[in-house]
Design a protein around this motif. Sequence first.
Motif, PDB file in Angstrom:
ATOM      1  N   PHE A 153     103.683 154.920  41.984  1.00 49.80           N
ATOM      2  CA  PHE A 153     104.013 155.571  43.248  1.00 49.80           C
ATOM      3  C   PHE A 153     103.739 154.592  44.391  1.00 49.80           C
ATOM      4  O   PHE A 153     102.846 153.781  44.308  1.00 49.80           O
ATOM      5  CB  PHE A 153     103.170 156.838  43.450  1.00 49.80           C
ATOM      6  CG  PHE A 153     103.419 157.897  42.410  1.00 49.80           C
ATOM      7  CD1 PHE A 153     104.389 158.871  42.603  1.00 49.80           C
ATOM      8  CD2 PHE A 153     102.692 157.908  41.224  1.00 49.80           C
ATOM      9  CE1 PHE A 153     104.614 159.843  41.640  1.00 49.80           C
ATOM     10  CE2 PHE A 153     102.921 158.874  40.255  1.00 49.80           C
ATOM     11  CZ  PHE A 153     103.883 159.848  40.469  1.00 49.80           C
TER      12      PHE A 153
ATOM     13  N   CYS B  93      99.895 162.665  43.418  1.00 48.67           N
ATOM     14  CA  CYS B  93     100.784 161.942  42.496  1.00 48.67           C
ATOM     15  C   CYS B  93     100.627 162.422  41.049  1.00 48.67           C
ATOM     16  O   CYS B  93     101.511 162.178  40.216  1.00 48.67           O
ATOM     17  CB  CYS B  93     100.506 160.435  42.561  1.00 48.67           C
ATOM     18  SG  CYS B  93     100.894 159.701  44.165  1.00 48.67           S
TER      19      CYS B  93
ATOM     20  N   ARG C  67     104.007 155.673  55.838  1.00 45.03           N
ATOM     21  CA  ARG C  67     103.867 156.704  54.804  1.00 45.03           C
ATOM     22  C   ARG C  67     102.576 157.502  55.022  1.00 45.03           C
ATOM     23  O   ARG C  67     102.564 158.722  54.843  1.00 45.03           O
ATOM     24  CB  ARG C  67     103.873 156.017  53.430  1.00 45.03           C
ATOM     25  CG  ARG C  67     103.965 156.935  52.246  1.00 45.03           C
ATOM     26  CD  ARG C  67     105.379 157.390  51.950  1.00 45.03           C
ATOM     27  NE  ARG C  67     105.392 158.384  50.875  1.00 45.03           N
ATOM     28  CZ  ARG C  67     105.550 158.090  49.597  1.00 45.03           C
ATOM     29  NH1 ARG C  67     105.765 156.843  49.215  1.00 45.03           N
ATOM     30  NH2 ARG C  67     105.530 159.052  48.678  1.00 45.03           N
TER      31      ARG C  67
ATOM     32  N   THR D 280     104.519 163.411  49.874  1.00 44.58           N
ATOM     33  CA  THR D 280     103.676 163.049  48.737  1.00 44.58           C
ATOM     34  C   THR D 280     104.491 162.474  47.584  1.00 44.58           C
ATOM     35  O   THR D 280     104.208 161.390  47.095  1.00 44.58           O
ATOM     36  CB  THR D 280     102.872 164.263  48.234  1.00 44.58           C
ATOM     37  OG1 THR D 280     103.764 165.341  47.974  1.00 44.58           O
ATOM     38  CG2 THR D 280     101.852 164.700  49.263  1.00 44.58           C
ATOM     39  N   CYS D 281     105.507 163.189  47.160  1.00 40.63           N
ATOM     40  CA  CYS D 281     106.257 162.794  45.960  1.00 40.63           C
ATOM     41  C   CYS D 281     107.549 162.075  46.300  1.00 40.63           C
ATOM     42  O   CYS D 281     108.230 161.584  45.396  1.00 40.63           O
ATOM     43  CB  CYS D 281     106.606 164.020  45.126  1.00 40.63           C
ATOM     44  SG  CYS D 281     105.250 165.138  44.855  1.00 40.63           S
ATOM     45  N   GLY D 282     107.923 162.059  47.565  1.00 39.04           N
ATOM     46  CA  GLY D 282     109.173 161.425  47.938  1.00 39.04           C
ATOM     47  C   GLY D 282     110.395 162.230  47.555  1.00 39.04           C
ATOM     48  O   GLY D 282     111.481 161.674  47.419  1.00 39.04           O
ATOM     49  N   THR D 283     110.229 163.544  47.387  1.00 41.19           N
ATOM     50  CA  THR D 283     111.387 164.383  47.038  1.00 41.19           C
ATOM     51  C   THR D 283     112.314 164.525  48.243  1.00 41.19           C
ATOM     52  O   THR D 283     111.885 164.444  49.393  1.00 41.19           O
ATOM     53  CB  THR D 283     110.944 165.786  46.598  1.00 41.19           C
ATOM     54  OG1 THR D 283     110.131 166.341  47.624  1.00 41.19           O
ATOM     55  CG2 THR D 283     110.181 165.743  45.311  1.00 41.19           C
ATOM     56  N   GLU D 284     113.569 164.734  47.959  1.00 46.47           N
ATOM     57  CA  GLU D 284     114.554 164.920  49.017  1.00 46.47           C
ATOM     58  C   GLU D 284     114.536 166.375  49.472  1.00 46.47           C
ATOM     59  O   GLU D 284     114.203 167.269  48.687  1.00 46.47           O
ATOM     60  CB  GLU D 284     115.949 164.580  48.487  1.00 46.47           C
ATOM     61  CG  GLU D 284     116.119 163.131  48.072  1.00 46.47           C
ATOM     62  CD  GLU D 284     116.012 162.166  49.246  1.00 46.47           C
ATOM     63  OE1 GLU D 284     116.391 162.554  50.358  1.00 46.47           O
ATOM     64  OE2 GLU D 284     115.536 161.034  49.039  1.00 46.47           O
TER      65      GLU D 284
ATOM     66  N   CYS E 206     103.154 159.801  57.903  1.00 51.43           N
ATOM     67  CA  CYS E 206     104.013 160.913  57.481  1.00 51.43           C
ATOM     68  C   CYS E 206     103.192 161.951  56.720  1.00 51.43           C
ATOM     69  O   CYS E 206     103.324 163.160  56.947  1.00 51.43           O
ATOM     70  CB  CYS E 206     105.140 160.353  56.618  1.00 51.43           C
ATOM     71  SG  CYS E 206     106.299 161.594  56.034  1.00 51.43           S
ATOM     72  N   TYR E 207     102.315 161.474  55.831  1.00 53.63           N
ATOM     73  CA  TYR E 207     101.466 162.403  55.073  1.00 53.63           C
ATOM     74  C   TYR E 207     100.503 163.131  56.031  1.00 53.63           C
ATOM     75  O   TYR E 207     100.278 164.335  55.896  1.00 53.63           O
ATOM     76  CB  TYR E 207     100.686 161.674  53.978  1.00 53.63           C
ATOM     77  CG  TYR E 207      99.735 162.609  53.268  1.00 53.63           C
ATOM     78  CD1 TYR E 207     100.206 163.521  52.329  1.00 53.63           C
ATOM     79  CD2 TYR E 207      98.376 162.633  53.581  1.00 53.63           C
ATOM     80  CE1 TYR E 207      99.347 164.419  51.707  1.00 53.63           C
ATOM     81  CE2 TYR E 207      97.516 163.520  52.969  1.00 53.63           C
ATOM     82  CZ  TYR E 207      98.000 164.411  52.031  1.00 53.63           C
ATOM     83  OH  TYR E 207      97.151 165.299  51.432  1.00 53.63           O
TER      84      TYR E 207
ATOM     85  N   ALA F 227     107.962 165.945  50.316  1.00 54.64           N
ATOM     86  CA  ALA F 227     108.611 164.667  50.639  1.00 54.64           C
ATOM     87  C   ALA F 227     107.576 163.604  50.971  1.00 54.64           C
ATOM     88  O   ALA F 227     107.729 162.435  50.601  1.00 54.64           O
ATOM     89  CB  ALA F 227     109.572 164.868  51.807  1.00 54.64           C
TER      90      ALA F 227
END
Lengths: 151, 146
Positions: free
Chosen positions: A28, A74, A35, B37-41, A38-39, B35
């Motif tokens: 990941f 993750c 990032r 955390t996992c990068g999902t769309e 964003c989190y 999105a």
Amino acid sequence: MREAAPAAEIAAPADWPKVGETLPRTDFGPFGPERLACYAKASGDDNPLHLDAAVAGAVGLAAPPIHGMLMMSCFEPALRRWRGDIVIAGLSGKFLRPIFVGAAVSVTGRVARASLAPQPELLLRLMAHGPNGDLAILAEATVRLSRAAPP
Amino acid sequence: MTAAETGGAARDAGAGASLEIAVRTDADRVAAFAAATCGTEPGETAAVPLTYPFCWMTLPAVRPTLERMIGAAGVLPIHEAQSFDYQRPLALDADYRIAFTFARTSGPERLTVTAAISTPRGERCATFETVLRLVPLAPAPGPADA
């Protein structure tokens, strides 16, 4: 856990994991400053430790560390990529070492206990590593066979 | 914060406090979290991520109690441990109640937050526990240190 019905006897599939089986490594990131920001916005965890190098320096860190919960988040997608027929009933972890902004995180694991009754269940030992194999999180997950899984 | 994520007055009891509020698994917020955390769309989020309830600890209705329990300025919370236990999944766009308990311990200084999530009808869904180590920030260098 992803289902609410009371436990009922269900048979494990032929490929149900055995003790010692390893989970494939899942990568990941990398988790750069954008990032982390964003989190922080999505989670509400705006602890400046993760966003401000000066604050990180004030507690003796070389750089802002990646949020522990971002790394812990993750584990779920890693488990779902491993097997699509499980539900996660529990997840616990200890944050052992900071992994700094800009790094990627790798999730690995193995089956520590496997039982078939009253329902197929696994205890998994999970690890999240940073660069050079640094162990960031040592975790355990309890997963069960989903009753929605195909026979 | 949605209109539902309100209510609940914190009760202090010595080195502890408790608080119960209404929350909601708003689909847009859950999607943003997934999105991040996992990068999902957007549109891919079919379920509430296991770790999502952690977000409720930083809601405006909770944060003042959390900050009061952390204590004075100059103390930084460091996340030491975290656990989640689910009895049933959380549904998207559903209302829940979450009851927090905050407990301070010393030697070293820690704050442990436990949370129990239930449906509005009182059916238990999940619990989680957060352990924060409280670390004093290094003092800023004074004139003599410059």
